[in-house]
Design a protein around this motif. Structure first.
Motif, PDB file in Angstrom:
ATOM      1  N   ASP A 138      -4.915  14.974  -1.849  1.00  0.00           N
ATOM      2  CA  ASP A 138      -5.172  13.408  -2.066  1.00  0.00           C
ATOM      3  C   ASP A 138      -5.439  12.752  -0.564  1.00  0.00           C
TER       4      ASP A 138
ATOM      5  N   ILE B  11      -1.968   1.500  -4.289  1.00  0.00           N
ATOM      6  CA  ILE B  11      -2.806   2.571  -4.283  1.00  0.00           C
ATOM      7  C   ILE B  11      -2.145   4.084  -4.842  1.00  0.00           C
ATOM      8  N   LYS B  12      -2.938   4.740  -5.414  1.00  0.00           N
ATOM      9  CA  LYS B  12      -2.296   5.859  -6.316  1.00  0.00           C
ATOM     10  C   LYS B  12      -2.479   7.227  -5.464  1.00  0.00           C
ATOM     11  N   ARG B  13      -2.599   7.108  -4.254  1.00  0.00           N
ATOM     12  CA  ARG B  13      -2.559   8.303  -3.323  1.00  0.00           C
ATOM     13  C   ARG B  13      -2.076   8.028  -2.120  1.00  0.00           C
TER      14      ARG B  13
ATOM     15  N   ALA C 144      -2.373   6.877   1.607  1.00  0.00           N
ATOM     16  CA  ALA C 144      -3.391   6.053   2.223  1.00  0.00           C
ATOM     17  C   ALA C 144      -3.756   6.694   3.615  1.00  0.00           C
TER      18      ALA C 144
ATOM     19  N   ASN D 106      -9.281  -1.565   0.049  1.00  0.00           N
ATOM     20  CA  ASN D 106      -8.709  -2.622  -0.734  1.00  0.00           C
ATOM     21  C   ASN D 106      -7.339  -2.720  -0.556  1.00  0.00           C
ATOM     22  N   LEU D 107      -6.541  -1.555  -0.115  1.00  0.00           N
ATOM     23  CA  LEU D 107      -5.076  -1.713   0.101  1.00  0.00           C
ATOM     24  C   LEU D 107      -4.780  -2.695   1.272  1.00  0.00           C
TER      25      LEU D 107
ATOM     26  N   ASP E  47       3.635   3.289  -4.360  1.00  0.00           N
ATOM     27  CA  ASP E  47       2.219   3.777  -4.977  1.00  0.00           C
ATOM     28  C   ASP E  47       2.065   2.672  -6.194  1.00  0.00           C
TER      29      ASP E  47
ATOM     30  N   GLU F 142     -12.881   2.992   0.083  1.00  0.00           N
ATOM     31  CA  GLU F 142     -12.669   1.582  -0.404  1.00  0.00           C
ATOM     32  C   GLU F 142     -11.185   1.748  -1.122  1.00  0.00           C
ATOM     33  N   ASP F 143     -10.733   2.707  -1.615  1.00  0.00           N
ATOM     34  CA  ASP F 143      -9.306   2.314  -1.990  1.00  0.00           C
ATOM     35  C   ASP F 143      -8.526   2.262  -0.711  1.00  0.00           C
TER      36      ASP F 143
ATOM     37  N   SER G  84     -10.616  12.016  -1.798  1.00  0.00           N
ATOM     38  CA  SER G  84      -9.133  12.181  -2.348  1.00  0.00           C
ATOM     39  C   SER G  84      -9.180  12.789  -3.725  1.00  0.00           C
TER      40      SER G  84
END
Length: 296
Positions: free
Chosen positions: A137, A257-259, A261, A290-291, A254, A286-287, A96
Motif C-alpha cells: 500500500d 485515507i484507506k492506506r 499515506a 486529498n488527505l 484510516d 491524488e489520494d 498503492s
C-alpha cells in the motif's frame, strides 16, 4: 538494445591482468567475473580470453550481458507507469494496492507479473531483478535491473551518498522538531507476524526527516532512508508518536485515507554502465493530495 559493455585499456593500465582490471578498475564482483568467464562472455579484441590475460594499452574489452533467463512468474497484461528506462534499468511508479513480487498470498497481479509481460512485448529477454521494494500500500518509485551486471552494480552502490531514496508521508500530530534523525533498531517479532518493533535485538535503522508542511494536527514529512529495513519508516514514525495516516498496523487513523499515506517520491542513483547520476522525482498521488487538503 546494447547488451555489451565496452572498455578501452589506457596507457597507464598496460600489463594488468584482466581479472584485476575488471575487479579493481571497474569494481565488478568476482562472482560476476567468474561466471562471465566460464560462459566466454568476456572478450579482448573480439576473442574470448582467460582471466590471467595481460592487457595491453589500446585493447578493447567487451562483456556480453545477454543471457537466456526465465522466472517462474506468469506474465500478465497490467498497465504500468514507466518513469525511466534504458538497456540496463527501468523505474516504474507503483500504485498503492499492488504487491511488487509474487508471494503465497499474492501469486498474480503483482508488479513482477506486469513487468515480465512488458519485457516480453518489447522482445527483451529480461527477468525481474528488484533493486528496492515497497510495501503493497505504499506508492511510488521502484527500481528494477534488467541484467545481472546492473543488479550487481546497483546493489553495491546502494551504500553511496549519491544513491538516495526519499519519501513523502502524512503523519498524525505536529512534530516538535522540524528536522531530525531517528536511529532505532528494528526487530521482527517472529512467527508469521509481519509486525516490526523497536527492539535492541534488531538491526540498526536510520531515517532522516524534515517537516515540509504543517497541517491542523498533522505534518507532511520528507524522509530519506539511510538503511532499508522492512516497514522502517512506518515503525520509526509510530515509535516517536506520529504514525502515518491510514497505517492501522502501526497506529494510524484510516478514517480519511484507506492506506498508509506514504509515497516514494524521488530516487537518485549512479548509472551502472557509466556512473552518471540519474535523478527522478514524481508527484504525490491524488489520494494523498486529498488527505492533505482535508487536513489543511
Amino acid at each position: 538494445m546494447n547488451n555489451k559493455l565496452e572498455y578501452y585499456v589506457a596507457e597507464e593500465e598496460n600489463n594488468i591482468k584482466i581479472r584485476e582490471y575488471l575487479k579493481n578498475k571497474l569494481n565488478i564482483s568476482s562472482r560476476f567475473i567468474k561466471k562471465a568467464s566460464i560462459e566466454k562472455k568476456i572478450e579482448v579484441n573480439g576473442i574470448p580470453v582467460k582471466m590471467n590475460y595481460m592487457l595491453k594499452a589500446g585493447d578493447k574489452i567487451e562483456i556480453d550481458l545477454s543471457r537466456e533467463e526465465s522466472q517462474n512468474i506468469d506474465p500478465e497484461k497490467i498497465d504500468i507507469s514507466v518513469i525511466y528506462e534504458d538497456e540496463d534499468v527501468i523505474v516504474v511508479n507503483k500504485p498503492s494496492g499492488m504487491v511488487v513480487h509474487p508471494t503465497k498470498s499474492y501469486q498474480n497481479g503483482t508488479l513482477a507479473n506486469a513487468l515480465l509481460y512488458y519485457f516480453k512485448e518489447k522482445g527483451e529477454n529480461c527477468i525481474v531483478r528488484l533493486v528496492n521494494r515497497l510495501d503493497r500500500d505504499t506508492s511510488g518509485l521502484v527500481l528494477i535491473a534488467k541484467n545481472q551486471f546492473a543488479h550487481m552494480s546497483l546493489a553495491r552502490d546502494m551504500e553511496l551518498d549519491s544513491f538516495k531514496k526519499e519519501y513523502i508521508a502524512v503523519v498524525m500530530g505536529n512534530l516538535s522538531e522540524k528536522t531530525g534523525i531517528i536511529d532505532m533498531p528494528i526487530y521482527r517479532t517472529g512467527g508469521d507476524s509481519i509486525n516490526r518493533v523497536i527492539d535492541e535485538r534488531g538491526q540498526r535503522s536510520i531515517t532522516h526527516y524534515k517537516v515540509e508542511k504543517g497541517l491542523t494536527n498533522a505534518d507532511v514529512l520528507k524522509l530519506r532512508l539511510e538503511t532499508g529495513r522492512t516497514h522502517q519508516i512506518r515503525v520509526h514514525l509510530s515509535s516517536i508518536g506520529h504514525p502515518i495516516y491510514g497505517d492501522t498496523l502501526y497506529g494510524g487513523d484510516d478514517l480519511i485515507i484507506k492506506r498508509q499515506a506514504l509515497h516514494a517520491s524521488s530516487l537518485s542513483f549512479p548509472h551502472p554502465r557509466d556512473g552518471r547520476l540519474i535523478e527522478l522525482e514524481i508527484d504525490i498521488p491524488e489520494d494523498i493530495k486529498n488527505l492533505i487538503k482535508t487536513l489543511s
